[in-house]
Design an enzyme around this catalytic site. Structure first.
Site, PDB file in Angstrom:
ATOM      1  N   LYS A 107      44.005  43.309  52.167  1.00 19.38           N
ATOM      2  CA  LYS A 107      44.623  44.403  52.948  1.00 19.38           C
ATOM      3  C   LYS A 107      43.659  45.589  53.086  1.00 19.38           C
ATOM      4  O   LYS A 107      43.472  46.119  54.172  1.00 19.38           O
ATOM      5  CB  LYS A 107      45.937  44.877  52.283  1.00 19.38           C
ATOM      6  CG  LYS A 107      46.978  43.766  52.129  1.00 19.38           C
ATOM      7  CD  LYS A 107      48.287  44.287  51.557  1.00 19.38           C
ATOM      8  CE  LYS A 107      48.205  44.835  50.145  1.00 19.38           C
ATOM      9  NZ  LYS A 107      47.859  43.836  49.112  1.00 19.38           N
ATOM     10  N   ARG A 118      56.926  48.020  49.927  1.00 22.06           N
ATOM     11  CA  ARG A 118      56.815  46.951  48.933  1.00 22.06           C
ATOM     12  C   ARG A 118      58.170  46.526  48.387  1.00 22.06           C
ATOM     13  O   ARG A 118      58.220  45.663  47.505  1.00 22.06           O
ATOM     14  CB  ARG A 118      55.959  47.451  47.780  1.00 22.06           C
ATOM     15  CG  ARG A 118      54.585  46.828  47.707  1.00 22.06           C
ATOM     16  CD  ARG A 118      53.834  47.540  46.630  1.00 22.06           C
ATOM     17  NE  ARG A 118      52.817  46.744  46.060  1.00 22.06           N
ATOM     18  CZ  ARG A 118      51.506  46.957  46.262  1.00 22.06           C
ATOM     19  NH1 ARG A 118      51.095  47.899  47.068  1.00 22.06           N
ATOM     20  NH2 ARG A 118      50.637  46.199  45.650  1.00 22.06           N
ATOM     21  N   ARG A 135      36.351  41.437  41.523  1.00 18.64           N
ATOM     22  CA  ARG A 135      36.270  42.869  41.845  1.00 18.64           C
ATOM     23  C   ARG A 135      36.305  43.707  40.561  1.00 18.64           C
ATOM     24  O   ARG A 135      35.658  44.736  40.455  1.00 18.64           O
ATOM     25  CB  ARG A 135      37.420  43.272  42.767  1.00 18.64           C
ATOM     26  CG  ARG A 135      37.307  44.727  43.206  1.00 18.64           C
ATOM     27  CD  ARG A 135      38.370  45.126  44.195  1.00 18.64           C
ATOM     28  NE  ARG A 135      39.690  45.033  43.620  1.00 18.64           N
ATOM     29  CZ  ARG A 135      40.804  45.273  44.298  1.00 18.64           C
ATOM     30  NH1 ARG A 135      40.751  45.580  45.569  1.00 18.64           N
ATOM     31  NH2 ARG A 135      41.963  45.192  43.710  1.00 18.64           N
ATOM     32  N   ARG A 181      38.780  49.499  38.447  1.00 16.88           N
ATOM     33  CA  ARG A 181      40.254  49.490  38.505  1.00 16.88           C
ATOM     34  C   ARG A 181      40.795  48.786  37.280  1.00 16.88           C
ATOM     35  O   ARG A 181      40.556  47.604  37.077  1.00 16.88           O
ATOM     36  CB  ARG A 181      40.727  48.792  39.786  1.00 16.88           C
ATOM     37  CG  ARG A 181      40.920  49.755  40.937  1.00 16.88           C
ATOM     38  CD  ARG A 181      41.445  49.069  42.169  1.00 16.88           C
ATOM     39  NE  ARG A 181      42.785  48.509  42.018  1.00 16.88           N
ATOM     40  CZ  ARG A 181      43.515  48.105  43.039  1.00 16.88           C
ATOM     41  NH1 ARG A 181      43.052  48.204  44.274  1.00 16.88           N
ATOM     42  NH2 ARG A 181      44.719  47.604  42.836  1.00 16.88           N
ATOM     43  N   ARG A 226      51.045  41.323  38.586  1.00 14.15           N
ATOM     44  CA  ARG A 226      51.133  41.936  39.922  1.00 14.15           C
ATOM     45  C   ARG A 226      51.608  40.909  40.944  1.00 14.15           C
ATOM     46  O   ARG A 226      52.397  41.230  41.841  1.00 14.15           O
ATOM     47  CB  ARG A 226      49.760  42.489  40.333  1.00 14.15           C
ATOM     48  CG  ARG A 226      49.402  43.771  39.607  1.00 14.15           C
ATOM     49  CD  ARG A 226      47.912  44.063  39.621  1.00 14.15           C
ATOM     50  NE  ARG A 226      47.353  44.275  40.934  1.00 14.15           N
ATOM     51  CZ  ARG A 226      46.038  44.258  41.195  1.00 14.15           C
ATOM     52  NH1 ARG A 226      45.169  44.055  40.220  1.00 14.15           N
ATOM     53  NH2 ARG A 226      45.603  44.483  42.412  1.00 14.15           N
TER      54      ARG A 226
HETATM   55  P1  AP5 Z   1      41.201  43.915  49.025  1.00 18.72           P
HETATM   56  O1  AP5 Z   1      40.841  44.080  50.461  1.00 18.72           O
HETATM   57  O2  AP5 Z   1      41.055  45.063  48.125  1.00 18.72           O
HETATM   58  O3  AP5 Z   1      42.673  43.301  48.907  1.00 18.72           O
HETATM   59  P2  AP5 Z   1      44.049  44.065  48.805  1.00 18.72           P
HETATM   60  O4  AP5 Z   1      45.060  43.155  49.381  1.00 18.72           O
HETATM   61  O5  AP5 Z   1      43.929  45.446  49.373  1.00 18.72           O
HETATM   62  O6  AP5 Z   1      44.140  44.080  47.214  1.00 18.72           O
HETATM   63  P3  AP5 Z   1      44.574  45.241  46.232  1.00 18.72           P
HETATM   64  O7  AP5 Z   1      44.286  44.752  44.850  1.00 18.72           O
HETATM   65  O8  AP5 Z   1      43.953  46.531  46.593  1.00 18.72           O
HETATM   66  O9  AP5 Z   1      46.086  45.195  46.524  1.00 18.72           O
HETATM   67  P4  AP5 Z   1      47.250  45.630  45.665  1.00 18.72           P
HETATM   68  O10 AP5 Z   1      48.343  45.409  46.615  1.00 18.72           O
HETATM   69  O11 AP5 Z   1      47.390  45.012  44.326  1.00 18.72           O
HETATM   70  O12 AP5 Z   1      46.802  47.110  45.294  1.00 18.72           O
HETATM   71  P5  AP5 Z   1      47.392  48.498  45.689  1.00 18.72           P
HETATM   72  O13 AP5 Z   1      46.286  49.445  45.566  1.00 18.72           O
HETATM   73  O14 AP5 Z   1      48.185  48.450  46.948  1.00 18.72           O
HETATM   74  O15 AP5 Z   1      40.360  42.653  48.499  1.00 18.72           O
HETATM   75  C1  AP5 Z   1      40.400  42.264  47.161  1.00 18.72           C
HETATM   76  C2  AP5 Z   1      39.023  41.704  46.777  1.00 18.72           C
HETATM   77  O16 AP5 Z   1      38.769  40.526  47.545  1.00 18.72           O
HETATM   78  C3  AP5 Z   1      37.866  42.665  47.076  1.00 18.72           C
HETATM   79  O17 AP5 Z   1      36.897  42.555  46.083  1.00 18.72           O
HETATM   80  C4  AP5 Z   1      37.317  42.159  48.428  1.00 18.72           C
HETATM   81  O18 AP5 Z   1      35.955  42.448  48.599  1.00 18.72           O
HETATM   82  C5  AP5 Z   1      37.587  40.677  48.319  1.00 18.72           C
HETATM   83  N1  AP5 Z   1      37.834  40.054  49.614  1.00 18.72           N
HETATM   84  C6  AP5 Z   1      38.517  40.591  50.666  1.00 18.72           C
HETATM   85  N2  AP5 Z   1      38.548  39.718  51.685  1.00 18.72           N
HETATM   86  C7  AP5 Z   1      37.891  38.610  51.270  1.00 18.72           C
HETATM   87  C8  AP5 Z   1      37.598  37.356  51.876  1.00 18.72           C
HETATM   88  N3  AP5 Z   1      37.987  37.059  53.121  1.00 18.72           N
HETATM   89  N4  AP5 Z   1      36.913  36.434  51.154  1.00 18.72           N
HETATM   90  C9  AP5 Z   1      36.512  36.724  49.878  1.00 18.72           C
HETATM   91  N5  AP5 Z   1      36.741  37.894  49.253  1.00 18.72           N
HETATM   92  C10 AP5 Z   1      37.441  38.819  49.946  1.00 18.72           C
HETATM   93  O19 AP5 Z   1      48.463  48.737  44.499  1.00 18.72           O
HETATM   94  C11 AP5 Z   1      48.063  48.910  43.164  1.00 18.72           C
HETATM   95  C12 AP5 Z   1      49.282  49.288  42.329  1.00 18.72           C
HETATM   96  O20 AP5 Z   1      49.809  50.533  42.801  1.00 18.72           O
HETATM   97  C13 AP5 Z   1      50.459  48.304  42.408  1.00 18.72           C
HETATM   98  O21 AP5 Z   1      50.314  47.256  41.476  1.00 18.72           O
HETATM   99  C14 AP5 Z   1      51.635  49.239  42.064  1.00 18.72           C
HETATM  100  O22 AP5 Z   1      51.717  49.488  40.675  1.00 18.72           O
HETATM  101  C15 AP5 Z   1      51.240  50.546  42.748  1.00 18.72           C
HETATM  102  N6  AP5 Z   1      51.757  50.647  44.127  1.00 18.72           N
HETATM  103  C16 AP5 Z   1      51.014  50.713  45.270  1.00 18.72           C
HETATM  104  N7  AP5 Z   1      51.807  50.798  46.341  1.00 18.72           N
HETATM  105  C17 AP5 Z   1      53.089  50.778  45.866  1.00 18.72           C
HETATM  106  C18 AP5 Z   1      54.348  50.796  46.513  1.00 18.72           C
HETATM  107  N8  AP5 Z   1      54.468  50.859  47.850  1.00 18.72           N
HETATM  108  N9  AP5 Z   1      55.462  50.753  45.723  1.00 18.72           N
HETATM  109  C19 AP5 Z   1      55.362  50.701  44.389  1.00 18.72           C
HETATM  110  N10 AP5 Z   1      54.190  50.661  43.719  1.00 18.72           N
HETATM  111  C20 AP5 Z   1      53.061  50.692  44.457  1.00 18.72           C
END
Ligand code: AP5
Length: 192
Positions: free
Chosen positions: A14, A89, A128, A134, A146
């Protein structure tokens, strides 16, 4: 105004694809994960409370993230559209977002749902975690928590928007550019 939700499990790409989409379509990127990490870095009370949940792989309470998104929408009155990443979410967050957008006389146009296998998600996030700093990426148990949280609470968000025929499933495995091209094919249907 074009409003898009980029949806998918942790590690589905994402954040990576958001950067490319906002550059191409001139959208404002709203990532609740990034907003929470900004609060953590500033050591605000909200950040300290959120970190305790995030380090366990659990969702932060709905009212916290809804409040952050509401403020971010208010703070960007000139935006041509928003790209929501990591929000909504839960079903409650989806209902709240629809209400906030209605106040701005707009709505979600489409939900792009990235599909990636669990083993690929874990592999990407552990990788990552070697460099990202992180804390929720360094431990496989937390990464799997997660993913469980995603299945238990977040996958219903796609069901919610499916009722309005707004969801497009996108294969999230392949090169970043291949996946970006698939996403653009869908977005271009909404861009004149
Ligand atoms: P990346 O692009 O970072 O993937 P992502 O889907 O954004 O993953 P995140 O870990 O950032 O998502 P998340 O939903 O857990 O985290 P968030 O910050 O929202 O890619 C991941 C890796 O893969 C990178 O190294 C990238 O380079 C690699 N990659 C990408 N594309 C690739 C490809 N095609 N091939 C190979 N490699 C690839 O949330 C974190 C925490 O915050 C949650 O756990 C929760 O506690 C809290 N939180 C956030 N939003 C909310 C909400 N709305 N409600 C409640 N709690 C929330």
């Amino acid at each position: 105004m074009l409003n898009i939700i980029l949806f998918g499990p942790p590690g589905s790409g994402k954040g990576t694809q958001s950067e490319k989409l906002i550059a191409k379509y001139g959208l404002k990127h709203l990532s609740t994960g990034d907003l929470l990490r900004t609060e953590i870095a500033a050591q605000t009370p909200l950040g300290i409370e959120a970190k305790a949940m995030m380090d366990k792989g659990l969702l932060v309470p709905d009212e916290v993230v809804i409040g952050m998104i509401s403020s971010a929408l208010e703070a960007n009155p000139e935006a041509n559209g928003f790209l929501f990443d990591g929000f909504p979410r839960t079903e409650a967050q989806s209902v709240a977002l629809d209400g906030l957008l209605e106040l701005k006389e707009t709505q979600i146009a489409l939900v792009l749902s990235l599909e990636v296998s669990e083993e690929e998600l874990v592999k990407r996030l552990l990788n990552r975690g070697l460099t990202s700093g992180r804390s929720d990426d360094t431990n496989e148990q937390v990464i799997r928590a997660r993913i469980v949280e995603y299945h238990n609470k977040t996958s219903v968000v796609a069901d919610y928007y499916r009722k309005f025929d707004k969801v497009n499933n996108i294969k999230g495995e392949g090169t970043v550019d291949e996946i970006f091209a698939l996403l653009c094919n869908e977005v271009d249907k909404y861009v004149s």
